[in-house]
Design an enzyme around this catalytic site. Structure first.
Site, short mmCIF file in Angstrom:
data_model
loop_
_atom_site.label_atom_id
_atom_site.label_comp_id
_atom_site.label_asym_id
_atom_site.label_seq_id
_atom_site.Cartn_x
_atom_site.Cartn_y
_atom_site.Cartn_z
N TYR A 130 19.91 33.28 30.78
CA TYR A 130 20.71 32.08 31.01
C TYR A 130 20.10 31.28 32.16
O TYR A 130 19.87 31.82 33.24
CB TYR A 130 22.16 32.43 31.36
CG TYR A 130 23.06 31.21 31.43
CD1 TYR A 130 23.80 30.82 30.32
CD2 TYR A 130 23.13 30.43 32.58
CE1 TYR A 130 24.60 29.68 30.37
CE2 TYR A 130 23.92 29.29 32.63
CZ TYR A 130 24.65 28.93 31.52
OH TYR A 130 25.43 27.80 31.56
N GLN A 260 19.40 25.92 52.14
CA GLN A 260 20.37 26.80 51.51
C GLN A 260 21.66 26.05 51.19
O GLN A 260 22.22 26.16 50.09
CB GLN A 260 20.68 27.98 52.42
CG GLN A 260 21.36 29.14 51.73
CD GLN A 260 20.48 29.73 50.65
OE1 GLN A 260 19.27 29.86 50.81
NE2 GLN A 260 21.07 30.08 49.52
N HIS A 263 22.20 23.90 47.88
CA HIS A 263 22.48 24.45 46.55
C HIS A 263 23.79 23.92 46.00
O HIS A 263 23.85 23.37 44.90
CB HIS A 263 22.51 25.98 46.59
CG HIS A 263 21.16 26.61 46.54
ND1 HIS A 263 20.41 26.64 45.40
CD2 HIS A 263 20.42 27.23 47.49
CE1 HIS A 263 19.26 27.25 45.64
NE2 HIS A 263 19.25 27.62 46.91
N GLU A 327 21.97 37.70 50.45
CA GLU A 327 21.02 37.46 49.36
C GLU A 327 19.62 37.25 49.94
O GLU A 327 18.65 37.87 49.51
CB GLU A 327 21.47 36.22 48.57
CG GLU A 327 20.51 35.84 47.45
CD GLU A 327 20.86 34.50 46.82
OE1 GLU A 327 20.36 34.24 45.72
OE2 GLU A 327 21.62 33.72 47.43
N HIS A 328 19.50 36.34 50.88
CA HIS A 328 18.24 36.09 51.59
C HIS A 328 18.41 36.42 53.07
O HIS A 328 19.40 36.00 53.68
CB HIS A 328 17.83 34.62 51.48
CG HIS A 328 17.72 34.10 50.09
ND1 HIS A 328 18.72 33.37 49.48
CD2 HIS A 328 16.72 34.19 49.18
CE1 HIS A 328 18.34 33.03 48.26
NE2 HIS A 328 17.13 33.52 48.05
N HIS A 420 31.55 74.78 21.72
CA HIS A 420 30.34 74.63 22.53
C HIS A 420 29.70 75.98 22.79
O HIS A 420 28.49 76.17 22.63
CB HIS A 420 30.67 73.97 23.88
CG HIS A 420 30.79 72.48 23.83
ND1 HIS A 420 31.74 71.84 23.10
CD2 HIS A 420 30.06 71.50 24.47
CE1 HIS A 420 31.62 70.53 23.26
NE2 HIS A 420 30.60 70.31 24.09
#
Length: 431
Positions: A130, A260, A263, A327-328, A420
């Site tokens: 995606y 950043q 975004h 994230e970063h 079993h």
């Protein structure tokens, strides 16, 4: 004081829902709950297939599609509309992404082979990618998700991405898809695209795994279909945490914080520094640089949620970074390299004066599809491992049966599973 602020236990799909979004949901789906709207969308695609994709694209995006799939002719025409410098840049990025992931593949692709136990490695057969779109073009996301899948050996890569208001996918996205050797491309986005990949329709083949970031509806749809297919994660708003000391350049730091915040309004920009003077200088630089940027309104809204924390030491800053699990993570320090081994929780660590998140976003090589919302505590960036699976092989000989059979029987009977126990006891008796 910074520790409580940077502690977070918020689920990745916890998005803020604006009044405008709630109104849109009421008008289209008779609910203000995004999750309920996504359930309706996914249900429609399950029941009605392609017809639901056409209807939902018109209902949600206001776009009447003529067809779902991009043709090879449209792919070739896209090159005529894209600047040659951008094509070259995308090819450079693709080369570095491929090289990095081939090196990773070489380091991990070693099947275990014992006397009676083996482990096979197999790539997934079909993966859905995606790429966000609609109001913007993100060719880099196509490269960063499709190329690792290709390197891993995935047989078929399917791209879904929303069309623009003209009903067409941006040419740069199509060029990136061609460079990444995507097999098929569909002009659909949002939750209905995720549903199509998960369940399949007359035109869109069902996949084994869905990768790539998206908006609240994409994230909630991925959450809903997980189990029918695998997903790479539930990505939320993008984020950066910068650790800086007095040797860092305030202009560089401000530029990275602004990049950043650019975004979207929910993006998070955090600075942790050992110098109050540096913090003040960065604040002045942010105001200065913001004045010349095209997305000022979005950046300003994002910066309302930003954080600047002054701490006593680099060690304390590293502790906070590991707590926040960004994230970063940018290390703008006099001896940045020495801190890398102390980092336990981060999606990507950016080291030194010359490095910037932007290089990682586009051309460095590792995928920019990273864990957000603190999920770097337990998850990893998109990589080769996302596209392979391991298969255990057990081949027991007679000696192995004698050695292990009795213990297996005892455990089975202790668990109340007589059948079993008998399955192994009959083999022991025959032996």
């Amino acid at each position: 004081m910074a520790k409580p602020v940077l502690s977070r236990k918020v689920s990745a799909e916890s998005f803020q829902v604006s009044a405008a979004l709630r109104q849109g949901l009421r008008e289209r789906f008779d609910t203000e709950d995004p999750e309920e709207a996504v359930r309706q969308i996914v249900g429609e695609v399950q029941k009605r297939g392609d017809a639901a994709l056409f209807d939902l694209t018109l209902k949600i995006d206001g776009i009447k599609l003529g067809s779902l799939e991009v043709t090879r002719e449209q792919l070739a025409e896209a090159y005529l509309e894209v600047d040659e410098r951008l094509v070259s840049a995308l090819k450079l990025a693709a080369s570095r992404i491929s090289s990095f992931h081939r090196a990773q593949k070489d380091s991990i692709w070693h099947e275990l082979a014992g006397e009676d136990l083996r482990q096979l490695i197999r790539p997934l057969e079909r993966v859905g990618v995606y790429a966000p779109g609609g109001t913007a073009s993100y060719p880099s996301t196509v490269l960063m998700t499709a190329i690792p899948a290709r390197v891993a050996g995935v047989s078929e890569v399917i791209l879904v991405t929303p069309p623009g208001k003209n009903g067409e996918i941006p040419p740069a996205t199509l060029v990136a898809a061609d460079i990444a050797e995507v097999d098929r491309i569909f002009s659909i986005g949002g939750a209905h695209a995720i549903a199509a990949l998960a369940y399949g329709t007359e035109s869109v083949p069902g996949v084994d795994k869905i990768c790539g970031p998206g908006n609240i509806f994409v994230t909630l749809a991925k959450k809903l279909v997980f189990g029918v297919v695998d997903i790479d994660g539930l990505q939320g708003p993008s984020e950066v945490l910068i650790i800086a000391d007095e040797t860092a350049d305030p202009a560089y730091c401000a530029a990275d914080l602004l990049a950043q915040a650019e975004h979207d309004s929910l993006a998070l920009a955090v600075l942790v520094t050992t110098s109050r003077n540096f913090a003040d200088a960065v604040g002045r630089e942010v105001e200065k640089q913001l004045a010349g940027l095209s997305r000022q309104a979005i950046i300003a809204e994002s910066l309302k949620r930003g954080i600047i924390a002054v701490v006593d030491s680099v060690a304390e800053a590293v502790e906070l970074a590991n707590l926040y699990a960004p994230e970063h993570l940018c290390l703008m320090l006099d001896d940045a390299a020495s801190c890398v081994d102390k980092i336990n929780n981060a999606g990507c660590v950016i080291v030194g004066r010359n490095a910037t998140v932007v290089l990682g976003d586009y051309v460095a090589g590792p995928s920019h599809a990273l864990p957000t919302g603190g999920t770097a505590r337990f998850s990893s960036p998109l990589n080769i491992n996302d596209f392979i699976k391991f298969i255990n092989v057990v081949a027991i000989n007679e000696d192995g049966l004698k050695e292990l059979g009795g213990a297996a029987s005892v455990i089975a009977r202790a668990e109340g599973l007589d059948a079993h126990a008998l399955a192994v006891e009959k083999r022991l008796e025959a032996d």
